[in-house]
Design an enzyme around this catalytic site. Structure first.
Site, PDB file in Angstrom:
ATOM      1  N   ARG A  89     -14.839  -4.998   6.642  1.00  0.00           N
ATOM      2  CA  ARG A  89     -16.164  -5.565   6.899  1.00  0.00           C
ATOM      3  C   ARG A  89     -16.863  -5.923   5.602  1.00  0.00           C
ATOM      4  O   ARG A  89     -16.690  -5.243   4.594  1.00  0.00           O
ATOM      5  CB  ARG A  89     -17.018  -4.613   7.724  1.00  0.00           C
ATOM      6  CG  ARG A  89     -17.265  -3.284   7.040  1.00  0.00           C
ATOM      7  CD  ARG A  89     -17.554  -2.213   8.031  1.00  0.00           C
ATOM      8  NE  ARG A  89     -16.300  -1.679   8.505  1.00  0.00           N
ATOM      9  CZ  ARG A  89     -16.147  -0.478   8.993  1.00  0.00           C
ATOM     10  NH1 ARG A  89     -17.157   0.313   9.104  1.00  0.00           N
ATOM     11  NH2 ARG A  89     -14.983  -0.062   9.401  1.00  0.00           N
TER      12      ARG A  89
ATOM     13  N   ASP B 210     -25.302   1.973   8.573  1.00  0.00           N
ATOM     14  CA  ASP B 210     -25.459   2.977   9.626  1.00  0.00           C
ATOM     15  C   ASP B 210     -26.732   3.778   9.405  1.00  0.00           C
ATOM     16  O   ASP B 210     -27.016   4.202   8.276  1.00  0.00           O
ATOM     17  CB  ASP B 210     -24.279   3.960   9.625  1.00  0.00           C
ATOM     18  CG  ASP B 210     -22.993   3.344  10.134  1.00  0.00           C
ATOM     19  OD1 ASP B 210     -23.060   2.384  10.923  1.00  0.00           O
ATOM     20  OD2 ASP B 210     -21.917   3.835   9.740  1.00  0.00           O
TER      21      ASP B 210
ATOM     22  N   ARG C 131     -21.046  -9.984   8.661  1.00  0.00           N
ATOM     23  CA  ARG C 131     -20.312  -8.942   9.396  1.00  0.00           C
ATOM     24  C   ARG C 131     -19.818  -9.478  10.723  1.00  0.00           C
ATOM     25  O   ARG C 131     -20.574 -10.023  11.517  1.00  0.00           O
ATOM     26  CB  ARG C 131     -21.224  -7.729   9.634  1.00  0.00           C
ATOM     27  CG  ARG C 131     -20.666  -6.676  10.586  1.00  0.00           C
ATOM     28  CD  ARG C 131     -19.727  -5.714   9.890  1.00  0.00           C
ATOM     29  NE  ARG C 131     -19.027  -4.830  10.790  1.00  0.00           N
ATOM     30  CZ  ARG C 131     -19.348  -3.571  11.042  1.00  0.00           C
ATOM     31  NH1 ARG C 131     -20.399  -3.036  10.473  1.00  0.00           N
ATOM     32  NH2 ARG C 131     -18.612  -2.842  11.847  1.00  0.00           N
TER      33      ARG C 131
END
Length: 176
Positions: free
Chosen positions: A93, A98, A84
């Protein structure tokens, strides 16, 4: 003390399915993290910066002994390990991980906001979260996932079931 946390994973570069699989495996290898459930995988249109390939998105439920901050640091470390690079906000990406929810806690620091501040507005998060969510209303919000999906202008258009990833949940040694 263990906490149930929910992580959203997305990839739109390279071998997307392989990258998701590697991210799950790396998370599962971490001390203090146990994968409980993984959602179906959904192919989704990009949001924000739209001049890029479609994403594969999913959500996983984990049981963790880590703090929310430690879990976030672990996720960011795995992102870096899997290539990343942050060049364009909402840009392409290899992997994005998250932290959506951490038990029923509300957390607001310089680097971490729980619940994730945009999750209730993103069908590409809510649809796979619905696959692994056990319970009614989301903590803090006191609303169901279906309520949030019904509030979205586009509902869940642009979120298409793509498939699944294979998950072997680690268990103790077998007796033979």
């Amino acid at each position: 003390m263990t906490v149930c946390a929910y992580l959203a994973l997305g990839s739109n570069m390279g071998k997307r399915e392989d990258t998701l699989q590697k991210a799950i495996h790396k998370l599962q290898e971490q001390p203090g993290i146990r994968v409980l459930r993984v959602s179906n995988v959904y192919e989704t249109d990009p949001v924000g910066y739209v001049d890029q390939d479609a994403f594969l998105n999913m959500v996983m439920a984990v049981e963790t002994e880590l703090s929310a901050d430690q879990l976030l640091k672990t996720a960011l470390s795995i992102e870096r390990e899997l290539g990343r690079v942050r060049l364009i906000r909402w840009g392409p990406r290899t992997i994005d991980i998250d932290l959506l929810l951490f038990g029923d806690r509300t957390i607001e620091t310089e680097h971490l906001k729980i619940p994730h501040p945009s999750m209730a507005e993103r069908a590409f998060v809510l649809v796979p979260l619905r696959d692994v969510w056990e319970g009614g209303a989301l903590p803090v919000y006191n609303q169901t996932i279906d309520h949030f999906l019904s509030q979205l202008a586009e509902d869940h258009k642009g979120v298409r079931k793509w498939g699944t990833v294979h998950l072997e949940i680690e268990s103790g040694p077998s007796e033979s």
